[in-house]
Every structure is written in C-alpha cells, then in structure tokens.
Design an enzyme around this catalytic site. Sequence first.
Site, mmCIF file in Angstrom:
data_model
loop_
_atom_site.group_PDB
_atom_site.id
_atom_site.type_symbol
_atom_site.label_atom_id
_atom_site.label_comp_id
_atom_site.label_asym_id
_atom_site.label_seq_id
_atom_site.Cartn_x
_atom_site.Cartn_y
_atom_site.Cartn_z
ATOM 1 N N CYS A 125 32.836 63.403 -110.148
ATOM 2 C CA CYS A 125 32.571 64.179 -111.358
ATOM 3 C C CYS A 125 31.838 65.484 -110.976
ATOM 4 O O CYS A 125 32.312 66.217 -110.120
ATOM 5 C CB CYS A 125 31.806 63.328 -112.370
ATOM 6 N N ASP A 183 42.828 62.544 -116.775
ATOM 7 C CA ASP A 183 41.447 63.012 -116.896
ATOM 8 C C ASP A 183 41.403 64.213 -117.846
ATOM 9 O O ASP A 183 41.931 65.280 -117.522
ATOM 10 C CB ASP A 183 40.924 63.413 -115.521
ATOM 11 N N HIS A 214 39.317 59.804 -116.095
ATOM 12 C CA HIS A 214 38.066 60.288 -115.518
ATOM 13 C C HIS A 214 37.157 59.098 -115.225
ATOM 14 O O HIS A 214 37.139 58.123 -115.963
ATOM 15 C CB HIS A 214 37.378 61.249 -116.488
#
Length: 245
Positions: A125, A183, A214
């Site tokens: 991330c 994502d 994600h």
Amino acid sequence: MVITQETHDIPTKSGTMRTYLYRPDTEGQYATIIFYSEIFQQTAPIARAAAILAGHGFVVLVPEVFHELNPPGTVLAYDDVGKDKGNSDKFTKPLEHHDSDTEALVDFARSLSFCTSQLGSMGVCIGGHLAYRAALNPDILGAFCLYPTDIHSNTLPCQPGNDSLSRTADITAELMLVFGKQDPHVSSEGRKLIYAKLEASARNFSWLEVNAQHAFMRDEGERYDPAIALQMYLKAVAFFQQALK
C-alpha cells in the site's frame, strides 16, 4: 529458520523513529530488507509478514512510517477511525522526510555486525510507494512494491518536481511491482502511467498484475487471498536472494 525480534529507536532528521527488527537467530551476516507498512504502522499482519521474510534469511526492519505524528508504539486499528488517522498522516508527512528516514535506516543497518552491506526495500500500500521511493537511495539495490498507492496520482506532499513518479529515472535499483487488477486505489489508467514512465526511462523492472483486490496480502479481513499472498512471498524471497546476493 528460527528468528528473533528486537525494538530500536533510531534518530532521524525529523525525530526518533521506532523500528522493529527481525532476524535469524543464528550466527552470521544477512542482507537487510526495509519493510514499509501500510498507513496503520506495524499491525499484527505486518509483523507476521516481517517474520516470514526474516525466516528466509534476511534482517528485516519495520519502521514506524509516521513517527513524527504519533507516539512511539502507535498501531492504528483496521477500522474507520484508524483509516482516517492513517490517511491524515499520509497526506501530512512530506516525501522528503521519508527520504531522510530511509537514510537513517541504511546507516543503522550498516552499523549492525549481523548485517551485510546489501539492502533492499519492500512494502504494501503506501509502504509499496515508500519502497519505490526508497529505491531513489543508491544504497538500495532492489525494491519489491506491492500495490503501491499514490505514485500515479502524485497526491503525497513534496517539493515541486520531487514526486516519486517524476523521479523514476533516478532509480538505479532493480524493481518489482505487483498490482491487483481489482484494486480501486490504482486504476488501470494509473498502472499504465507508471508502466509507461518506467519503460520510457529504461529502468530495470518486472511487472505483475494479479486478479486480487487491494490489501490482498493482509491476512485479516475479507480481501485476503492466501494463495496469491504465498506466491508473492516466494517471489519476494527469490527476488531479494538475487538482488542482494
């Protein structure tokens, strides 16, 4: 391989940074992976990921990425309150402070008798972005970036022209970028923008898109994909064994 864990408070240009160290519990010297967390800092899933990497023969450093903005030891919850605080921190801390954090981590690793001079970076991330960003440091030899956010959008604070996408041509490390096709944080157009920048600047990179959402590496929550996560750990270990040999 049995591992051991330590906690260190490292001085940086922007304040003391608590850093968690994982390493093989045996004599020898090992290459170092700087493992950058999500916005929530060192949660249980991040700690387990670091332990997995260390168990494959690496020293792993997990810095508190927003140490300037939180008391040492802060871990944000995977809920709306934690997400709001983490995103606020993300949009407050300038990239230049992350750069000086990386410098401090490199110096710290090289001060340790059980570390070789070989260093890499990895993250998930925002941590994937920071791993990419860390590769601007010439001491970082390889960066494994899992679903890195905010590279394509240039939404993190920094000096004009110092955003990570614009600085891509300054990266000399080998790169591996992994994205989930489902994502929502990095759209197909965003992925294409990053790919085009890497290709135009002739960087040494590998690219992988998987059918995942994600945070598919996070072993808590409904988006976790154990099969793909296991594949990524194996790819990361092989990547660093080659890049940091």
